[in-house]
Design a protein around this motif. Structure first.
Motif, PDB file in Angstrom:
ATOM      1  N   LEU A 265       0.811  -1.211   0.000  1.00  0.00           N
ATOM      2  CA  LEU A 265       0.000   0.000   0.000  1.00  0.00           C
ATOM      3  C   LEU A 265       0.848   1.266   0.000  1.00  0.00           C
ATOM      4  O   LEU A 265       0.556   2.225  -0.722  1.00  0.00           O
ATOM      5  CB  LEU A 265      -0.928  -0.012   1.222  1.00  0.00           C
ATOM      6  CG  LEU A 265      -1.886   1.171   1.377  1.00  0.00           C
ATOM      7  CD1 LEU A 265      -2.823   1.264   0.184  1.00  0.00           C
ATOM      8  CD2 LEU A 265      -2.685   1.010   2.676  1.00  0.00           C
ATOM      9  N   TYR A 266       1.928   1.258   0.798  1.00  0.00           N
ATOM     10  CA  TYR A 266       2.708   2.480   0.989  1.00  0.00           C
ATOM     11  C   TYR A 266       4.066   2.466   0.288  1.00  0.00           C
ATOM     12  O   TYR A 266       4.836   3.415   0.427  1.00  0.00           O
ATOM     13  CB  TYR A 266       2.910   2.721   2.491  1.00  0.00           C
ATOM     14  CG  TYR A 266       1.610   3.008   3.212  1.00  0.00           C
ATOM     15  CD1 TYR A 266       0.968   4.228   3.066  1.00  0.00           C
ATOM     16  CD2 TYR A 266       1.019   2.037   4.028  1.00  0.00           C
ATOM     17  CE1 TYR A 266      -0.222   4.492   3.734  1.00  0.00           C
ATOM     18  CE2 TYR A 266      -0.174   2.286   4.692  1.00  0.00           C
ATOM     19  CZ  TYR A 266      -0.796   3.515   4.535  1.00  0.00           C
ATOM     20  OH  TYR A 266      -1.987   3.767   5.186  1.00  0.00           O
ATOM     21  N   LYS A 267       4.357   1.383  -0.431  1.00  0.00           N
ATOM     22  CA  LYS A 267       5.631   1.281  -1.177  1.00  0.00           C
ATOM     23  C   LYS A 267       6.835   1.432  -0.239  1.00  0.00           C
ATOM     24  O   LYS A 267       7.762   2.199  -0.492  1.00  0.00           O
ATOM     25  CB  LYS A 267       5.693   2.344  -2.283  1.00  0.00           C
ATOM     26  CG  LYS A 267       4.521   2.314  -3.244  1.00  0.00           C
ATOM     27  CD  LYS A 267       4.416   0.985  -3.969  1.00  0.00           C
ATOM     28  CE  LYS A 267       3.318   1.010  -5.043  1.00  0.00           C
ATOM     29  NZ  LYS A 267       1.953   1.087  -4.482  1.00  0.00           N
ATOM     30  N   VAL A 268       6.794   0.709   0.863  1.00  0.00           N
ATOM     31  CA  VAL A 268       7.892   0.690   1.821  1.00  0.00           C
ATOM     32  C   VAL A 268       8.309  -0.758   2.051  1.00  0.00           C
ATOM     33  O   VAL A 268       7.741  -1.678   1.451  1.00  0.00           O
ATOM     34  CB  VAL A 268       7.488   1.347   3.166  1.00  0.00           C
ATOM     35  CG1 VAL A 268       7.152   2.824   2.962  1.00  0.00           C
ATOM     36  CG2 VAL A 268       6.302   0.604   3.799  1.00  0.00           C
ATOM     37  N   ARG A 269       9.271  -0.961   2.928  1.00  0.00           N
ATOM     38  CA  ARG A 269       9.748  -2.314   3.202  1.00  0.00           C
ATOM     39  C   ARG A 269       9.878  -2.529   4.702  1.00  0.00           C
ATOM     40  O   ARG A 269      10.581  -1.772   5.391  1.00  0.00           O
ATOM     41  CB  ARG A 269      11.106  -2.527   2.526  1.00  0.00           C
ATOM     42  CG  ARG A 269      11.654  -3.945   2.654  1.00  0.00           C
ATOM     43  CD  ARG A 269      13.003  -4.045   1.960  1.00  0.00           C
ATOM     44  NE  ARG A 269      13.616  -5.354   2.149  1.00  0.00           N
ATOM     45  CZ  ARG A 269      14.918  -5.569   2.187  1.00  0.00           C
ATOM     46  NH1 ARG A 269      15.760  -4.557   2.026  1.00  0.00           N
ATOM     47  NH2 ARG A 269      15.406  -6.785   2.360  1.00  0.00           N
ATOM     48  N   PHE A 270       9.169  -3.514   5.216  1.00  0.00           N
ATOM     49  CA  PHE A 270       9.294  -3.933   6.610  1.00  0.00           C
ATOM     50  C   PHE A 270      10.152  -5.203   6.642  1.00  0.00           C
ATOM     51  O   PHE A 270       9.868  -6.159   5.920  1.00  0.00           O
ATOM     52  CB  PHE A 270       7.928  -4.226   7.228  1.00  0.00           C
ATOM     53  CG  PHE A 270       7.107  -2.999   7.521  1.00  0.00           C
ATOM     54  CD1 PHE A 270       7.304  -2.280   8.680  1.00  0.00           C
ATOM     55  CD2 PHE A 270       6.134  -2.575   6.628  1.00  0.00           C
ATOM     56  CE1 PHE A 270       6.546  -1.158   8.956  1.00  0.00           C
ATOM     57  CE2 PHE A 270       5.373  -1.455   6.886  1.00  0.00           C
ATOM     58  CZ  PHE A 270       5.579  -0.738   8.060  1.00  0.00           C
ATOM     59  N   ILE A 271      11.168  -5.207   7.488  1.00  0.00           N
ATOM     60  CA  ILE A 271      12.119  -6.322   7.548  1.00  0.00           C
ATOM     61  C   ILE A 271      12.099  -6.941   8.944  1.00  0.00           C
ATOM     62  O   ILE A 271      12.227  -6.223   9.951  1.00  0.00           O
ATOM     63  CB  ILE A 271      13.544  -5.842   7.219  1.00  0.00           C
ATOM     64  CG1 ILE A 271      13.579  -5.191   5.830  1.00  0.00           C
ATOM     65  CG2 ILE A 271      14.549  -6.995   7.319  1.00  0.00           C
ATOM     66  CD1 ILE A 271      14.803  -4.345   5.594  1.00  0.00           C
ATOM     67  N   ILE A 272      11.943  -8.258   9.008  1.00  0.00           N
ATOM     68  CA  ILE A 272      12.057  -8.986  10.272  1.00  0.00           C
ATOM     69  C   ILE A 272      13.316  -9.843  10.194  1.00  0.00           C
ATOM     70  O   ILE A 272      13.355 -10.833   9.466  1.00  0.00           O
ATOM     71  CB  ILE A 272      10.817  -9.867  10.529  1.00  0.00           C
ATOM     72  CG1 ILE A 272       9.560  -9.002  10.614  1.00  0.00           C
ATOM     73  CG2 ILE A 272      10.998 -10.662  11.830  1.00  0.00           C
ATOM     74  CD1 ILE A 272       8.278  -9.792  10.829  1.00  0.00           C
ATOM     75  N   PRO A 273      14.383  -9.472  10.911  1.00  0.00           N
ATOM     76  CA  PRO A 273      15.646 -10.209  10.832  1.00  0.00           C
ATOM     77  C   PRO A 273      15.536 -11.609  11.444  1.00  0.00           C
ATOM     78  O   PRO A 273      14.578 -11.930  12.159  1.00  0.00           O
ATOM     79  CB  PRO A 273      16.624  -9.344  11.634  1.00  0.00           C
ATOM     80  CG  PRO A 273      15.935  -8.044  11.861  1.00  0.00           C
ATOM     81  CD  PRO A 273      14.480  -8.320  11.813  1.00  0.00           C
ATOM     82  N   LYS A 274      16.549 -12.414  11.183  1.00  0.00           N
ATOM     83  CA  LYS A 274      16.602 -13.779  11.708  1.00  0.00           C
ATOM     84  C   LYS A 274      16.493 -13.798  13.225  1.00  0.00           C
ATOM     85  O   LYS A 274      15.715 -14.563  13.799  1.00  0.00           O
ATOM     86  CB  LYS A 274      17.911 -14.453  11.269  1.00  0.00           C
ATOM     87  CG  LYS A 274      18.110 -15.851  11.830  1.00  0.00           C
ATOM     88  CD  LYS A 274      19.451 -16.433  11.392  1.00  0.00           C
ATOM     89  CE  LYS A 274      19.677 -17.811  11.999  1.00  0.00           C
ATOM     90  NZ  LYS A 274      21.005 -18.376  11.617  1.00  0.00           N
TER      91      LYS A 274
END
Length: 278
Positions: A248-257
Motif C-alpha cells: 500500500l505504501y511502497k515501503v519495506r518492513f524487515i524482520i531479521p533472523k
C-alpha cells in the motif's frame, strides 16, 4: 575462547546472546521474566550450562533494557557494564540487516522508534501500543493472555467481521487506497463477535497501529526500510499485516533472523565497538 555476553532485561522476557571472537552470534536464548534480577541470573546460568561456557571464557557482560536499572553489581564477579537501549537497538538491527539507513521498530510492551543513519543512531519517539496492549485487550475481551491461544484463535478469524474496510463504505477504490484497505479498526465489530474474530482484530489493531506510526515517523527522512525487532515479530500475523502495508505504501518492513534478540546483540556490539575505538 573469548566471548561477550549481551543481555536484554525486559519487562516480560529476558534475552541473552553471546558474540564470539569472530563476531558471530552464539546460541541466543530467552526466558520469561518474573522479576528483573531473578530472570537475569536465571537466563545467564542457563546460557552457561546449555553452551558449556565457563566464567573465565567471558570477557565482558553488557546489559540493557528497562530491567537493567535494577542491576548495580558485577554479574558473577565478571566485568559488567550497561549499554544504552536505543543505541543497542540500532546496532543490533544494523548487524542483522547490514542496512545503514533505517527506522528500527522495537515492538515490546510498548513500541519505540529509533532512526539510524550510519553511525548516527537516535531515539525519535514511540507509542504506547505493543505487546502490553495486546495482552491487556485479550485479558478483557478473550479472558486469556496466553499468546499461543490468542494467535491460534486469530488464525481462524475473519477480519471483515471486525474492521471497516474501504470497500464497505465506497463502491470504488479511493485515490491510493484499494477496497481492502482498513478504514476503521474495530469499526465493524458486533456485540456477538466470535472469539476468533476478536483475537484477529486485536492483533491486527496492534500491528497496523505500529506500522502506520512507523511510516509517519519516517516522513521527510527519505527512509523507506523499517526493521522490526522484539517479541511481537514472532506473531504469525506479521506475515500478513506488514506485507499488505508494504504494498500500500511502497515501503519495506524487515524482520531479521534474530529479531527478538537484536537489542541483546546490540548490547554486546556496543562493547566491541568501543573496545575497537580505544
Amino acid at each position: 575462547m573469548s566471548i561477550i555476553i549481551g543481555i536484554d532485561v525486559g519487562i516480560s522476557t529476558t534475552k541473552i546472546v553471546g558474540i564470539n571472537e569472530e563476531g558471530k552470534v552464539v546460541s541466543p536464548i530467552r526466558i520469561k521474566a518474573t522479576d528483573p534480577v531473578t530472570s537475569l541470573y536465571g537466563a545467564f546460568g542457563k546460557y552457561l550450562y546449555d553452551n558449556k561456557v565457563k566464567l573465565e571464557d567471558i570477557e565482558q557482560v553488557m546489559i540493557t533494557g528497562v530491567g537493567a536499572a535494577y542491576i548495580d553489581a558485577p554479574i558473577y564477579g565478571l566485568p559488567t557494564a550497561k549499554a544504552e537501549e536505543f543505541i543497542a537497538d540500532g546496532l543490533g538491527a544494523r548487524y542483522e540487516t547490514e542496512l545503514e539507513d533505517m527506522i528500527v521498530v522495537s515492538m515490546g510492551t510498548g513500541t519505540s522508534l529509533v532512526q539510524c543513519n550510519g553511525n548516527n543512531i537516535r531515539h525519535i519517539g514511540g507509542i504506547g501500543v505493543g505487546g502490553g496492549t495486546l495482552m491487556g485487550l485479550a485479558r478483557i475481551m478473550l479472558k486469556t493472555d496466553d499468546v499461543k491461544t490468542i494467535t491460534t484463535l486469530a488464525m481462524q478469524g475473519d477480519i471483515s467481521n471486525i474492521d471497516v474496510r474501504i470497500g464497505d463504505i465506497s463502491p470504488n477504490p479511493l485515490p491510493g487506497l484499494p477496497k481492502t484497505a482498513t478504514a476503521s479498526l474495530f469499526g465493524n465489530a458486533k456485540s456477538n463477535a466470535s472469539r476468533e474474530d476478536i483475537a484477529l482484530g486485536i492483533i491486527t489493531t496492534v500491528l497496523q497501529t505500529i506500522g502506520s506510526s512507523t511510516i509517519l515517523s519516517a516522513l521527510g527522512t527519505g527512509i523507506r526500510e523499517y526493521v522490526l525487532i522484539g517479541n511481537l515479530t514472532l506473531l504469525p500475523q506479521c506475515k500478513e499485516v506488514f506485507p499488505a502495508m508494504e504494498k500500500l505504501y511502497k515501503v519495506r518492513f524487515i524482520i531479521p533472523k534474530y529479531s527478538e534478540f537484536c537489542t541483546a546483540i546490540g548490547a554486546a556490539l556496543y562493547y566491541l565497538n568501543n573496545r575497537k575505538s580505544v
